[in-house]
Design a protein around this motif. Structure first.
Motif, PDB file in Angstrom:
ATOM      1  N   GLY A 118       0.772  -1.229   0.000  1.00  0.00           N
ATOM      2  CA  GLY A 118       0.000   0.000   0.000  1.00  0.00           C
ATOM      3  C   GLY A 118       0.804   1.280   0.000  1.00  0.00           C
ATOM      4  N   ARG A 119       2.113   1.171  -0.204  1.00  0.00           N
ATOM      5  CA  ARG A 119       2.969   2.358  -0.253  1.00  0.00           C
ATOM      6  C   ARG A 119       3.710   2.408  -1.580  1.00  0.00           C
ATOM      7  N   ILE A 120       3.998   3.611  -2.043  1.00  0.00           N
ATOM      8  CA  ILE A 120       4.764   3.777  -3.281  1.00  0.00           C
ATOM      9  C   ILE A 120       6.240   3.581  -2.963  1.00  0.00           C
ATOM     10  N   ILE A 121       6.879   2.598  -3.621  1.00  0.00           N
ATOM     11  CA  ILE A 121       8.318   2.391  -3.412  1.00  0.00           C
ATOM     12  C   ILE A 121       9.118   2.794  -4.642  1.00  0.00           C
ATOM     13  N   ALA A 122       8.455   3.092  -5.750  1.00  0.00           N
ATOM     14  CA  ALA A 122       9.135   3.630  -6.935  1.00  0.00           C
ATOM     15  C   ALA A 122       8.114   4.356  -7.785  1.00  0.00           C
ATOM     16  N   ASP A 123       8.525   5.460  -8.379  1.00  0.00           N
ATOM     17  CA  ASP A 123       7.677   6.226  -9.291  1.00  0.00           C
ATOM     18  C   ASP A 123       8.623   6.959 -10.233  1.00  0.00           C
ATOM     19  N   ALA A 124       8.854   6.361 -11.402  1.00  0.00           N
ATOM     20  CA  ALA A 124       9.891   6.874 -12.293  1.00  0.00           C
ATOM     21  C   ALA A 124       9.709   6.249 -13.670  1.00  0.00           C
ATOM     22  N   PRO A 125      10.482   6.688 -14.669  1.00  0.00           N
ATOM     23  CA  PRO A 125      10.471   5.985 -15.948  1.00  0.00           C
ATOM     24  C   PRO A 125      10.812   4.507 -15.737  1.00  0.00           C
ATOM     25  N   PRO A 126      10.337   3.624 -16.636  1.00  0.00           N
ATOM     26  CA  PRO A 126      10.492   2.184 -16.404  1.00  0.00           C
ATOM     27  C   PRO A 126      11.914   1.747 -16.078  1.00  0.00           C
ATOM     28  N   SER A 127      12.908   2.313 -16.756  1.00  0.00           N
ATOM     29  CA  SER A 127      14.286   1.866 -16.534  1.00  0.00           C
ATOM     30  C   SER A 127      14.765   2.175 -15.117  1.00  0.00           C
ATOM     31  N   GLN A 128      14.175   3.200 -14.498  1.00  0.00           N
ATOM     32  CA  GLN A 128      14.569   3.563 -13.137  1.00  0.00           C
ATOM     33  C   GLN A 128      13.670   2.920 -12.086  1.00  0.00           C
ATOM     34  N   ALA A 129      12.415   2.675 -12.440  1.00  0.00           N
ATOM     35  CA  ALA A 129      11.478   2.096 -11.469  1.00  0.00           C
ATOM     36  C   ALA A 129      11.623   0.587 -11.366  1.00  0.00           C
ATOM     37  N   LEU A 130      11.858  -0.072 -12.501  1.00  0.00           N
ATOM     38  CA  LEU A 130      11.877  -1.540 -12.520  1.00  0.00           C
ATOM     39  C   LEU A 130      13.317  -2.044 -12.411  1.00  0.00           C
ATOM     40  N   THR A 131      13.940  -1.744 -11.282  1.00  0.00           N
ATOM     41  CA  THR A 131      15.291  -2.228 -11.012  1.00  0.00           C
ATOM     42  C   THR A 131      15.215  -3.568 -10.292  1.00  0.00           C
ATOM     43  N   GLU A 132      16.335  -4.266 -10.278  1.00  0.00           N
ATOM     44  CA  GLU A 132      16.364  -5.562  -9.589  1.00  0.00           C
ATOM     45  C   GLU A 132      16.007  -5.409  -8.115  1.00  0.00           C
ATOM     46  N   ALA A 133      16.519  -4.350  -7.482  1.00  0.00           N
ATOM     47  CA  ALA A 133      16.256  -4.166  -6.050  1.00  0.00           C
ATOM     48  C   ALA A 133      14.783  -3.866  -5.786  1.00  0.00           C
ATOM     49  N   THR A 134      14.185  -3.007  -6.620  1.00  0.00           N
ATOM     50  CA  THR A 134      12.777  -2.659  -6.419  1.00  0.00           C
ATOM     51  C   THR A 134      11.874  -3.855  -6.676  1.00  0.00           C
TER      52      THR A 134
END
Length: 255
Positions: A213-229
């Motif tokens: 229920g919390r935002i942990i990433a909000d960015a262009p796909p290359s920055q939001a969909l990282t291995e860590a996230t």
């Protein structure tokens, strides 16, 4: 420029229960395509229900075109935001054309559809390649065809924002790609949940990742969909291969 959609400090939870969504703050610009990703139970569908005026925030504000969504009347909000949900109509006796025509209800003046309403419905049927199915009962259509009918109904609302809950679920690969390309080409603000990270990376301008229920990433796909996230959001070990023209995702259970 005023964002088309803006959430400020939004919390939501079922009546007499704990919050499911916590302190959501983000905005979406005109014409932007936002994909919302996260595990089952992360709050994706609950977030969408806030956007199409199905449920009011417990705390914070949802704004459309700079105005508090809950100070608008429902028909006015429906002329701005159209929703395509996973739940589909249960009146299978209605024809495809009749289902699509329901999208004109927020615009209706008087008792029946006017010339403009009929023209908009026919244009939506053509856009979704449904003219051949226009007089078929909705109940006789395949899952993918029904999904296209629901998108056509949303287009008939002539919205500025279209909100979709897992719109590719019932579609084969070709129709997934066709639908996402069509949505991109509409020039509308598109906010959609997607469980397929490859589609999200290819389709969206921005990816918002929810976790509990919390935002942990909000960015262009290359920055939001990282291995860590991805690892945090889905509780898996993730690998992202960016050597080709599009990222390739692979996953393993921890351990």
């Amino acid at each position: 420029m005023t964002p088309v959609v803006e959430l400020s400090g939004v919390h939501w939870g079922p009546k007499r229960q704990a919050d499911i969504l916590h302190d959501l703050t983000f905005s979406v610009a005109a014409g932007e395509v936002l994909a919302i990703c996260g595990a089952n139970g992360a709050g994706k569908s609950s977030l969408l229900r806030l956007l199409y005026r199905h449920q009011a925030p417990r705390k914070g504000t949802v704004r459309l075109m700079g105005r508090d969504l809950w100070l608008m009347k429902a028909p006015e909000a429906a002329r701005i935001v159209a929703a395509v949900l996973q739940e589909q109509p249960t009146d299978f006796a209605l024809t495809t054309r009749q289902i699509v025509a329901l999208g004109r209800l927020p615009h209706r003046k008087g008792f029946g559809p006017g010339t403009l309403d009929n023209a908009v419905v026919e244009a939506a049927l053509r856009r979704m390649d449904l003219t051949a199915f226009a007089d078929r009962p909705f109940g006789t259509l395949s899952g993918g065809e029904r999904q296209r009918v629901m998108v056509a109904r949303a287009l008939a609302q002539e919205p500025q924002v279209i909100v979709l809950d897992e719109p590719t679920n019932h579609l084969d690969i070709r129709h997934q790609l066709e639908l996402l390309a069509l949505l991109r080409g509409l020039g509308l603000t598109v906010i959609t949940t997607l469980h397929d990270l490859t589609l999200a990376a290819d389709f969206a301008d921005r990816v918002l990742v929810l976790h509990q229920g919390r935002i942990i990433a909000d960015a262009p796909p290359s920055q939001a969909l990282t291995e860590a996230t991805i690892a945090r959001a889905f509780n898996v070990t993730a690998r992202v291969d960016r050597s080709g023209p599009a990222p390739r995702f692979s996953f393993q259970l921890h351990g």
